[in-house]
Design a protein around this motif. Structure first.
Motif, PDB file in Angstrom:
ATOM      1  N   PRO A 150      30.587  -2.606 -66.925  1.00 35.37           N
ATOM      2  CA  PRO A 150      29.448  -3.101 -67.712  1.00 35.37           C
ATOM      3  C   PRO A 150      29.144  -2.244 -68.937  1.00 35.37           C
ATOM      4  CG  PRO A 150      28.940  -3.191 -65.380  1.00 35.37           C
ATOM      5  CD  PRO A 150      30.220  -2.432 -65.503  1.00 35.37           C
ATOM      6  N   ALA A 151      29.327  -0.921 -68.800  1.00 39.74           N
ATOM      7  CA  ALA A 151      29.106  -0.038 -69.947  1.00 39.74           C
ATOM      8  C   ALA A 151      30.139  -0.303 -71.038  1.00 39.74           C
ATOM      9  CB  ALA A 151      29.160   1.421 -69.505  1.00 39.74           C
ATOM     10  N   LEU A 152      31.402  -0.486 -70.640  1.00 36.11           N
ATOM     11  CA  LEU A 152      32.461  -0.768 -71.606  1.00 36.11           C
ATOM     12  C   LEU A 152      32.284  -2.142 -72.248  1.00 36.11           C
ATOM     13  CD1 LEU A 152      35.508   0.614 -69.576  1.00 36.11           C
ATOM     14  CD2 LEU A 152      34.480   1.652 -71.608  1.00 36.11           C
ATOM     15  N   ASN A 153      31.688  -3.063 -71.510  1.00 37.96           N
ATOM     16  CA  ASN A 153      31.458  -4.407 -72.052  1.00 37.96           C
ATOM     17  C   ASN A 153      30.459  -4.425 -73.205  1.00 37.96           C
ATOM     18  OD1 ASN A 153      33.263  -5.880 -70.498  1.00 37.96           O
ATOM     19  ND2 ASN A 153      31.800  -6.214 -68.844  1.00 37.96           N
ATOM     20  N   ARG A 154      29.743  -3.349 -73.385  1.00 44.54           N
ATOM     21  CA  ARG A 154      28.783  -3.243 -74.484  1.00 44.54           C
ATOM     22  C   ARG A 154      29.436  -2.773 -75.783  1.00 44.54           C
ATOM     23  NH1 ARG A 154      23.967  -0.083 -71.138  1.00 44.54           N
ATOM     24  NH2 ARG A 154      23.620  -1.736 -69.581  1.00 44.54           N
ATOM     25  N   VAL A 155      30.689  -2.336 -75.675  1.00 45.66           N
ATOM     26  CA  VAL A 155      31.417  -1.854 -76.855  1.00 45.66           C
ATOM     27  C   VAL A 155      32.356  -2.966 -77.305  1.00 45.66           C
ATOM     28  CG1 VAL A 155      32.908  -0.056 -77.775  1.00 45.66           C
ATOM     29  CG2 VAL A 155      31.298   0.474 -75.908  1.00 45.66           C
ATOM     30  N   PRO A 156      32.197  -3.493 -78.520  1.00 47.62           N
ATOM     31  CA  PRO A 156      32.923  -4.694 -78.958  1.00 47.62           C
ATOM     32  C   PRO A 156      34.416  -4.704 -78.675  1.00 47.62           C
ATOM     33  CG  PRO A 156      31.281  -4.089 -80.581  1.00 47.62           C
ATOM     34  CD  PRO A 156      31.271  -3.013 -79.548  1.00 47.62           C
ATOM     35  N   PHE A 157      35.159  -3.688 -79.085  1.00 43.99           N
ATOM     36  CA  PHE A 157      36.603  -3.711 -78.901  1.00 43.99           C
ATOM     37  C   PHE A 157      36.995  -3.415 -77.460  1.00 43.99           C
ATOM     38  CE2 PHE A 157      40.829  -1.638 -79.023  1.00 43.99           C
ATOM     39  CZ  PHE A 157      41.572  -2.698 -79.523  1.00 43.99           C
ATOM     40  N   LEU A 158      36.311  -2.464 -76.837  1.00 46.50           N
ATOM     41  CA  LEU A 158      36.667  -2.067 -75.481  1.00 46.50           C
ATOM     42  C   LEU A 158      36.404  -3.172 -74.467  1.00 46.50           C
ATOM     43  CD1 LEU A 158      35.403   1.642 -75.333  1.00 46.50           C
ATOM     44  CD2 LEU A 158      37.654   0.760 -75.976  1.00 46.50           C
ATOM     45  N   MET A 159      35.480  -4.072 -74.779  1.00 48.07           N
ATOM     46  CA  MET A 159      35.132  -5.124 -73.831  1.00 48.07           C
ATOM     47  C   MET A 159      36.291  -6.096 -73.583  1.00 48.07           C
ATOM     48  SD  MET A 159      32.641  -7.574 -76.131  1.00 48.07           S
ATOM     49  CE  MET A 159      32.317  -8.679 -74.762  1.00 48.07           C
ATOM     50  N   ILE A 160      37.234  -6.179 -74.505  1.00 45.49           N
ATOM     51  CA  ILE A 160      38.346  -7.112 -74.353  1.00 45.49           C
ATOM     52  C   ILE A 160      39.172  -6.780 -73.114  1.00 45.49           C
ATOM     53  CG2 ILE A 160      40.456  -8.004 -75.430  1.00 45.49           C
ATOM     54  CD1 ILE A 160      39.191  -7.318 -78.145  1.00 45.49           C
ATOM     55  N   SER A 161      39.360  -5.501 -72.857  1.00 48.83           N
ATOM     56  CA  SER A 161      40.151  -5.057 -71.698  1.00 48.83           C
ATOM     57  C   SER A 161      39.342  -4.042 -70.891  1.00 48.83           C
ATOM     58  CB  SER A 161      41.478  -4.441 -72.164  1.00 48.83           C
ATOM     59  OG  SER A 161      42.218  -5.333 -72.952  1.00 48.83           O
ATOM     60  N   SER A 162      38.076  -4.345 -70.678  1.00 44.58           N
ATOM     61  CA  SER A 162      37.152  -3.359 -70.112  1.00 44.58           C
ATOM     62  C   SER A 162      37.606  -2.808 -68.761  1.00 44.58           C
ATOM     63  CB  SER A 162      35.745  -3.951 -69.989  1.00 44.58           C
ATOM     64  OG  SER A 162      35.769  -5.142 -69.215  1.00 44.58           O
ATOM     65  N   PHE A 163      38.100  -3.665 -67.869  1.00 46.72           N
ATOM     66  CA  PHE A 163      38.523  -3.151 -66.559  1.00 46.72           C
ATOM     67  C   PHE A 163      39.682  -2.176 -66.701  1.00 46.72           C
ATOM     68  CE2 PHE A 163      41.489  -3.318 -62.995  1.00 46.72           C
ATOM     69  CZ  PHE A 163      40.678  -2.827 -61.981  1.00 46.72           C
ATOM     70  N   TYR A 164      40.645  -2.512 -67.530  1.00 51.79           N
ATOM     71  CA  TYR A 164      41.831  -1.652 -67.654  1.00 51.79           C
ATOM     72  C   TYR A 164      41.484  -0.275 -68.194  1.00 51.79           C
ATOM     73  CZ  TYR A 164      44.681  -5.722 -66.609  1.00 51.79           C
ATOM     74  OH  TYR A 164      45.255  -6.804 -65.983  1.00 51.79           O
ATOM     75  N   TRP A 165      40.444  -0.181 -69.029  1.00 54.14           N
ATOM     76  CA  TRP A 165      40.058   1.122 -69.572  1.00 54.14           C
ATOM     77  C   TRP A 165      39.565   2.074 -68.489  1.00 54.14           C
ATOM     78  CZ3 TRP A 165      41.727   3.029 -73.822  1.00 54.14           C
ATOM     79  CH2 TRP A 165      41.954   2.221 -74.941  1.00 54.14           C
ATOM     80  N   THR A 166      39.152   1.542 -67.340  1.00 62.99           N
ATOM     81  CA  THR A 166      38.689   2.436 -66.271  1.00 62.99           C
ATOM     82  C   THR A 166      39.813   3.338 -65.763  1.00 62.99           C
ATOM     83  OG1 THR A 166      39.157   0.830 -64.498  1.00 62.99           O
ATOM     84  CG2 THR A 166      36.981   0.726 -65.541  1.00 62.99           C
ATOM     85  N   VAL A 167      41.059   2.883 -65.894  1.00 62.37           N
ATOM     86  CA  VAL A 167      42.184   3.639 -65.326  1.00 62.37           C
ATOM     87  C   VAL A 167      42.536   4.879 -66.148  1.00 62.37           C
ATOM     88  CG1 VAL A 167      44.575   3.530 -64.543  1.00 62.37           C
ATOM     89  CG2 VAL A 167      43.046   1.570 -64.185  1.00 62.37           C
ATOM     90  N   PRO A 168      42.764   4.782 -67.487  1.00 61.47           N
ATOM     91  CA  PRO A 168      43.046   6.022 -68.226  1.00 61.47           C
ATOM     92  C   PRO A 168      41.868   6.991 -68.198  1.00 61.47           C
ATOM     93  CG  PRO A 168      42.760   4.176 -69.739  1.00 61.47           C
ATOM     94  CD  PRO A 168      42.857   3.603 -68.361  1.00 61.47           C
ATOM     95  N   LEU A 169      40.648   6.455 -68.154  1.00 63.94           N
ATOM     96  CA  LEU A 169      39.481   7.334 -68.051  1.00 63.94           C
ATOM     97  C   LEU A 169      39.518   8.100 -66.734  1.00 63.94           C
ATOM     98  CD1 LEU A 169      36.752   8.376 -69.030  1.00 63.94           C
ATOM     99  CD2 LEU A 169      35.689   6.314 -68.078  1.00 63.94           C
ATOM    100  N   LEU A 170      39.863   7.415 -65.647  1.00 66.54           N
ATOM    101  CA  LEU A 170      39.933   8.074 -64.342  1.00 66.54           C
ATOM    102  C   LEU A 170      41.063   9.097 -64.307  1.00 66.54           C
ATOM    103  CD1 LEU A 170      38.639   8.111 -61.539  1.00 66.54           C
ATOM    104  CD2 LEU A 170      40.325   6.412 -60.817  1.00 66.54           C
ATOM    105  N   LEU A 171      42.194   8.772 -64.918  1.00 67.28           N
ATOM    106  CA  LEU A 171      43.298   9.729 -64.974  1.00 67.28           C
ATOM    107  C   LEU A 171      42.883  10.994 -65.726  1.00 67.28           C
ATOM    108  CD1 LEU A 171      46.371   7.414 -65.699  1.00 67.28           C
ATOM    109  CD2 LEU A 171      45.955   8.747 -63.624  1.00 67.28           C
ATOM    110  N   ALA A 172      42.125  10.814 -66.810  1.00 72.19           N
ATOM    111  CA  ALA A 172      41.649  11.970 -67.569  1.00 72.19           C
ATOM    112  C   ALA A 172      40.693  12.810 -66.732  1.00 72.19           C
ATOM    113  CB  ALA A 172      40.965  11.502 -68.856  1.00 72.19           C
TER     114      ALA A 172
END
Length: 217
Positions: free
Chosen positions: A120-142
């Motif tokens: 939901p937080a990523l969905n508030r960012v225009p570009f990141l919302m397109i693939s919001s679920f997938y962004w959770t993975v590189p963030l978790l790896l970091a």
């Protein structure tokens, strides 16, 4: 639910014929190649071979989705990806952190509330919302790389994986917006980079298991 309903979600597709997404379909060979290579290299590390098997299924599922473009094919596309993420996370918690098997199960289960709050937080960012679920993975790896920073081989491996996945997510997200300029789209590059990235992550795990002598786990 109409399991046979078709939908067009990618730039390359122009109709609902089987080969309307030729590059998106054929580029799934990247998953197959990576799976075969890692299967051969991970002899003696059964869990790494299990990951390679799941990676092979990811390639098949994605191929079916980009040829049939139906609801049932979409399920076959996303379910193996989710299984890979959760299984890999479990193995990281159990064998790399490390912790006991049951603790690893509970730690892995925290991915669900983590994603439920992060998406939901990523969905508030225009570009990141397109693939919001997938962004959770590189963030978790970091985050895991930071936690394991005193083990540079693991931390560096995770950061490399996060960088590869971030690049592929960006290209996935640009597919529709660049459609007028790039008629074939950019989604096929997402497949190629993800094949490399997932193969790399299996290698990082197998390398750790071999280095610590726990090859039969």
């Amino acid at each position: 639910m109409d399991w046979l309903q078709q939908f067009d979600g990618y730039c390359e597709r122009t109709d609902f014929t089987y080969w309307s997404e030729p590059l998106n379909a054929v580029s799934n060979i990247a998953f197959i190649i990576a799976a075969v290579i890692l299967w051969r290299r991970c002899a003696g590390v059964p869990m790494a071979r299990s990951l390679s098997g799941i990676l092979f299924v990811i390639g098949i599922g994605s191929y079916l989705f980009h040829t049939y473009a139906t609801v049932w094919a979409s399920v076959l596309d996303v379910v193996p990806i989710a299984i890979f993420i959760l299984f890999y996370l479990f193995l990281v918690n159990r064998d790399i952190v490390p912790m006991g098997a049951w603790k690893a199960v509970f730690a892995t289960a925290f991915f669900i509330p983590y994603a439920a709050t992060t998406v939901p937080a990523l969905n508030r960012v225009p570009f990141l919302m397109i693939s919001s679920f997938y962004w959770t993975v590189p963030l978790l790896l970091a985050l895991y790389a930071i936690f394991l920073r005193r083990r540079p081989g693991i931390a560096g491996g995770f950061l490399t994986g996060a960088a590869l996945l971030s690049g592929s997510i960006i290209l996935r997200s640009l597919d529709e917006s660049l459609c007028d300029a790039i008629k074939i789209g950019t989604h096929f590059v997402w497949h190629i980079l993800n094949g490399v990235m997932l193969g790399w992550m299996i290698h990082v795990y197998a390398r750790h298991m071999l280095a610590t002598g726990r090859t039969e786990r």
